[in-house]
Design an enzyme around this catalytic site. Structure first.
Site, mmCIF file in Angstrom:
data_model
loop_
_atom_site.group_PDB
_atom_site.id
_atom_site.type_symbol
_atom_site.label_atom_id
_atom_site.label_comp_id
_atom_site.label_asym_id
_atom_site.label_seq_id
_atom_site.Cartn_x
_atom_site.Cartn_y
_atom_site.Cartn_z
ATOM 1 N N LEU A 85 65.096 44.163 -55.120
ATOM 2 C CA LEU A 85 65.301 45.306 -56.013
ATOM 3 C C LEU A 85 66.565 45.165 -56.863
ATOM 4 C CD1 LEU A 85 64.637 48.221 -56.908
ATOM 5 C CD2 LEU A 85 65.862 49.024 -54.874
ATOM 6 N N SER B 12 68.817 39.381 -54.959
ATOM 7 C CA SER B 12 67.379 39.294 -54.685
ATOM 8 C C SER B 12 66.730 40.668 -54.773
ATOM 9 C CB SER B 12 67.114 38.661 -53.304
ATOM 10 O OG SER B 12 67.295 39.600 -52.274
ATOM 11 N N TYR C 6 68.526 50.212 -38.850
ATOM 12 C CA TYR C 6 68.320 50.212 -40.316
ATOM 13 C C TYR C 6 67.932 51.604 -40.802
ATOM 14 C CZ TYR C 6 65.932 49.613 -44.798
ATOM 15 O OH TYR C 6 65.528 49.757 -46.114
HETATM 16 P P1 NDP Z 1 66.595 42.214 -50.287
HETATM 17 O O1 NDP Z 1 66.827 41.631 -48.939
HETATM 18 O O2 NDP Z 1 65.747 41.491 -51.243
HETATM 19 O O3 NDP Z 1 67.988 42.493 -50.996
HETATM 20 C C1 NDP Z 1 69.096 42.912 -50.272
HETATM 21 C C2 NDP Z 1 70.354 42.417 -50.915
HETATM 22 O O4 NDP Z 1 71.460 42.826 -50.115
HETATM 23 C C3 NDP Z 1 70.429 40.903 -51.030
HETATM 24 O O5 NDP Z 1 70.947 40.594 -52.293
HETATM 25 C C4 NDP Z 1 71.408 40.530 -49.948
HETATM 26 O O6 NDP Z 1 72.158 39.355 -50.228
HETATM 27 C C5 NDP Z 1 72.321 41.728 -49.983
HETATM 28 N N1 NDP Z 1 73.161 41.808 -48.794
HETATM 29 C C6 NDP Z 1 72.785 41.763 -47.506
HETATM 30 N N2 NDP Z 1 73.864 41.778 -46.718
HETATM 31 C C7 NDP Z 1 74.950 41.833 -47.524
HETATM 32 C C8 NDP Z 1 76.339 41.838 -47.297
HETATM 33 N N3 NDP Z 1 76.860 41.756 -46.074
HETATM 34 N N4 NDP Z 1 77.156 41.897 -48.369
HETATM 35 C C9 NDP Z 1 76.654 41.946 -49.607
HETATM 36 N N5 NDP Z 1 75.359 41.906 -49.886
HETATM 37 C C10 NDP Z 1 74.508 41.851 -48.848
HETATM 38 O O7 NDP Z 1 66.035 43.699 -50.008
HETATM 39 P P2 NDP Z 1 65.471 44.822 -51.021
HETATM 40 O O8 NDP Z 1 65.649 44.423 -52.409
HETATM 41 O O9 NDP Z 1 64.147 45.214 -50.520
HETATM 42 O O10 NDP Z 1 66.453 46.028 -50.671
HETATM 43 C C11 NDP Z 1 67.304 46.617 -51.607
HETATM 44 C C12 NDP Z 1 67.540 48.067 -51.238
HETATM 45 O O11 NDP Z 1 66.322 48.793 -51.344
HETATM 46 C C13 NDP Z 1 68.044 48.292 -49.815
HETATM 47 O O12 NDP Z 1 69.049 49.276 -49.831
HETATM 48 C C14 NDP Z 1 66.822 48.813 -49.081
HETATM 49 O O13 NDP Z 1 67.178 49.638 -48.012
HETATM 50 C C15 NDP Z 1 66.163 49.602 -50.188
HETATM 51 N N6 NDP Z 1 64.748 49.863 -49.979
HETATM 52 C C16 NDP Z 1 63.855 48.824 -49.925
HETATM 53 C C17 NDP Z 1 62.522 49.081 -49.700
HETATM 54 C C18 NDP Z 1 61.524 47.988 -49.635
HETATM 55 O O14 NDP Z 1 60.348 48.313 -49.422
HETATM 56 N N7 NDP Z 1 61.885 46.726 -49.807
HETATM 57 C C19 NDP Z 1 62.028 50.452 -49.545
HETATM 58 C C20 NDP Z 1 63.061 51.446 -49.610
HETATM 59 C C21 NDP Z 1 64.366 51.155 -49.841
HETATM 60 P P3 NDP Z 1 71.570 37.878 -49.975
HETATM 61 O O15 NDP Z 1 70.682 37.608 -51.145
HETATM 62 O O16 NDP Z 1 72.802 37.062 -49.972
HETATM 63 O O17 NDP Z 1 70.849 37.915 -48.684
HETATM 64 MG MG1 PMR Z 2 55.388 51.527 -43.104
HETATM 65 C C1 PMR Z 2 51.660 55.991 -45.163
HETATM 66 C C2 PMR Z 2 52.411 55.350 -45.917
HETATM 67 C C3 PMR Z 2 53.431 54.368 -45.547
HETATM 68 C C4 PMR Z 2 54.441 54.018 -46.381
HETATM 69 C C5 PMR Z 2 54.684 54.523 -47.770
HETATM 70 C C6 PMR Z 2 55.252 53.062 -45.708
HETATM 71 C C7 PMR Z 2 56.405 52.498 -46.221
HETATM 72 N N1 PMR Z 2 54.714 52.824 -44.465
HETATM 73 C C8 PMR Z 2 53.576 53.618 -44.316
HETATM 74 C C9 PMR Z 2 52.777 53.687 -43.189
HETATM 75 C C10 PMR Z 2 52.828 52.872 -42.068
HETATM 76 N N2 PMR Z 2 53.756 51.908 -41.872
HETATM 77 C C11 PMR Z 2 51.935 52.901 -40.933
HETATM 78 C C12 PMR Z 2 50.786 53.841 -40.793
HETATM 79 C C13 PMR Z 2 52.354 51.934 -40.054
HETATM 80 C C14 PMR Z 2 51.781 51.582 -38.702
HETATM 81 C C15 PMR Z 2 50.755 50.561 -38.863
HETATM 82 C C16 PMR Z 2 53.500 51.303 -40.661
HETATM 83 C C17 PMR Z 2 54.198 50.260 -40.060
HETATM 84 C C18 PMR Z 2 55.364 49.728 -40.590
HETATM 85 C C19 PMR Z 2 56.206 48.721 -40.017
HETATM 86 C C20 PMR Z 2 56.032 47.991 -38.748
HETATM 87 N N3 PMR Z 2 55.946 50.131 -41.812
HETATM 88 C C21 PMR Z 2 57.065 49.450 -41.954
HETATM 89 C C22 PMR Z 2 57.255 48.589 -40.900
HETATM 90 C C23 PMR Z 2 58.484 47.899 -41.132
HETATM 91 O O1 PMR Z 2 59.006 47.046 -40.432
HETATM 92 C C24 PMR Z 2 59.113 48.462 -42.374
HETATM 93 C C25 PMR Z 2 60.318 49.237 -41.932
HETATM 94 O O2 PMR Z 2 60.236 50.206 -41.253
HETATM 95 O O3 PMR Z 2 61.497 48.803 -42.322
HETATM 96 C C26 PMR Z 2 62.590 49.614 -41.907
HETATM 97 C C27 PMR Z 2 58.075 49.402 -42.917
HETATM 98 C C28 PMR Z 2 58.009 50.156 -44.092
HETATM 99 N N4 PMR Z 2 57.003 51.050 -44.352
HETATM 100 C C29 PMR Z 2 57.206 51.595 -45.578
HETATM 101 C C30 PMR Z 2 58.398 51.043 -46.130
HETATM 102 C C31 PMR Z 2 58.981 51.397 -47.459
HETATM 103 C C32 PMR Z 2 58.875 50.153 -45.225
HETATM 104 C C33 PMR Z 2 60.078 49.287 -45.541
HETATM 105 C C34 PMR Z 2 61.282 49.789 -45.017
HETATM 106 C C35 PMR Z 2 62.270 50.561 -45.790
HETATM 107 O O4 PMR Z 2 63.013 50.010 -46.587
HETATM 108 O O5 PMR Z 2 62.407 51.742 -45.544
#
Ligand code: NDP
Ligand code: PMR
Ligand code: LMG
Length: 393
Positions: free
Chosen positions: A92, A90, A268
């Protein structure tokens, strides 16, 4: 041609056993690519064991291994690269698998915990048969990681790029859950499972003769306190790693790396710091000796993926528009897949030890990590403790 016995076990999760048809079991092993080999006349006999499992004797086409350049009508062409992507069912991972597979230059091994989900996802993404294989990997079990490595080696494919992409995020969990080995789940899956996988597969990357071999581990902005996003509570922080050193058991030690009370969102973010530190420690230990590129990245905020599945419905509703219109950090799954595919394959992105990010025009640049996420003493300590926990030291 070398005849190798290949076992199905790593390709199937125990919970799926008995529920899937033989057709699915067969494709579970090496996926469509195996059928392609069959079509092309390579030997793929199917045997049955006493326990009724399907075991295959796979004949591997030798020219596919260890050949940097194949000759096509007198022209030298680069062979297809082989990339393993964890969690490609799923978000990314799937978008990256699709982007790479459709170039025709890559064979994608989708390392997933749920075979049927992965197969359905690949099909509905329109990935061509033969451009991918699905192999079972559950990062919440170190045994499964070892079985995956064994199964991958049995497949006879070289390994050119490994992408540690899978992750789970448990923002609403009030109490910890644990991996098969007893480690808190977020750090266990996102960091420890990948730590073992990457260490074991390093040997395979070393053996590859592909011009650019890479190990890529997903990081994130939310693990970096030098950004606004990294300051949204709860903030990431590993402290002195006392909880990790104690085994993250929640019994004799805290379930959190820093030894504090359990917080699913923090776990996380902590795991993402571990991912970024691990990349740097790999770089320090192995880049010079092996020439392998070690990199991490923040692909943008992909607010629509399954990562947020456990968050409250209101968050899931508001998060995408919040990121699109307010922070402007939003990126679509398709765009993020193109970004990661570039980090996998772009000839200009061979620099090692780098944390890639993208600006608003979608141009990639080398980003600065926070102080903690670039602390080399912490990276070394994290490595040593992690190696013990996964049985490497
Ligand atoms: P998804 O939940 O869409 O994808 C995560 C994937 O990890 C799924 O395929 C899931 O499998 C798999 N997975 C979870 N647990 C296990 C396990 N025990 N064994 C094998 N596979 C597992 O999330 P994203 O695509 O958003 O995340 C991908 C990566 O990108 C992560 O490393 C995340 O930290 C990173 N990332 C994401 C951001 C975002 O904004 N979404 C921002 C920054 C980084 P299944 O389909 O079976 O659940
Ligand atoms: Mg965040 C200013 C820019 C910015 C960006 C690029 C992200 C990315 N976030 C931003 C700002 C804020 N966020 C602000 C101002 C708030 C308070 C309102 C906020 C809140 C927030 C929450 C509650 N943001 C989140 C959450 C999550 O639950 C997500 C998280 O922390 O997951 C660990 C998340 C995220 N913000 C991002 C990104 C990329 C996430 C997804 C998490 C990750 O994969 O790192
Ligand atoms: C926690 O809450 C939960 O407690 C935890 O269980 C887990 O779910 C975790 O990260 C996941 O979240 C976070 C909570 C607390 O934030 C919120 O989500 C509350 C929302 C508040 C609404 C604010 C209005 C915004 C208007 C947007 C309207 C659209 C709504 C979209 C909603 C989607 C997002 C929820 O957070 C707070 O405490 C609120 C304050 C957060 C501000 C943090 C900013 C700190 C900045 C500090 C400056 C640092 C300097 C950085 C330097 C950078 C230099 C380059």
């Amino acid at each position: 041609m070398a005849l190798q016995a290949s076992f199905l076990l790593p390709a199937l999760s125990a919970r799926k056993e008995g529920k899937v048809s033989n057709v699915v079991k067969e494709s579970a092993f090496l996926g469509a690519s195996l059928r392609e080999q069959h079509k092309s006349g390579l030997l793929v006999p199917v045997l049955r064991t006493q326990r009724g499992l399907v075991v295959k004797a796979v004949s591997v086409a030798e020219p596919a291994q260890g050949v940097r350049e194949a000759s096509l009508q007198g022209k030298k062409v680069l062979r297809q690269g082989v990339v393993v992507i964890t969690g490609a069912s799923s978000g990314l991972g799937l978008a990256t698998a699709k982007a790479l597979a459709e170039t025709g230059k890559w064979h994608v091994v989708m390392a997933c915990r749920d075979f049927l989900k992965a197969e359905t996802a690949a099909k509905s993404a329109g990935m061509a048969k033969g451009s991918y294989s699905i192999m079972h990997l559950d990062l919440a079990s170190l045994d499964s990681v070892r079985q995956f490595v064994h199964g991958f080696r049995q497949s006879g494919r070289p390994l050119d790029v490994l992408v540690c992409n899978a992750a789970i995020y448990r923002p609403t969990a009030r109490t910890p859950t644990y991996t098969a080995d007893g480690y808190e789940m977020s750090v266990g899956v996102n960091h420890l499972g990948h730590f073992l996988l990457a260490n074991l597969l390093l040997e395979d990357l070393k053996k590859s003769d592909y011009p650019s071999r890479r190990l890529i581990i997903l990081g994130s902005i939310t693990g970096n306190s030098n950004t606004l996003a990294g300051n949204v509570p709860p903030k990431a922080g590993l402290g002195d790693l006392r909880g990790l050193a104690g085994g993250l058991s929640g019994m004799t030690s805290s379930a959190m790396i820093d030894g504090g009370d359990f917080d699913g969102a923090k776990a996380y973010k902590d795991s993402k710091i571990c991912n970024m530190l691990t990349m740097q420690e790999f770089h320090k230990r192995f880049h010079e000796e092996t020439g392998i590129t070690f990199a991490s990245l923040y692909p943008g905020c992909i607010a629509t993926t399954g990562l947020f599945r456990e968050h409250i419905p209101l968050f899931r509703l508001l998060f995408p528009p919040f990121q699109k219109f307010i922070t402007k950090g939003f990126v679509s799954e398709e765009e993020s897949g193109k970004r990661l595919a570039k980090v996998v394959s772009d000839p200009s992105l061979t620099k090692s030890g780098v944390y890639w990010s993208w600006n608003k025009d979608s141009a990639c640049f080398e980003n600065q990590l926070s102080q903690e996420a670039s602390d080399s003493a912490k990276a070394q300590k994290l490595w040593e403790i992690s190696a013990k926990l996964v049985g490497l030291a």
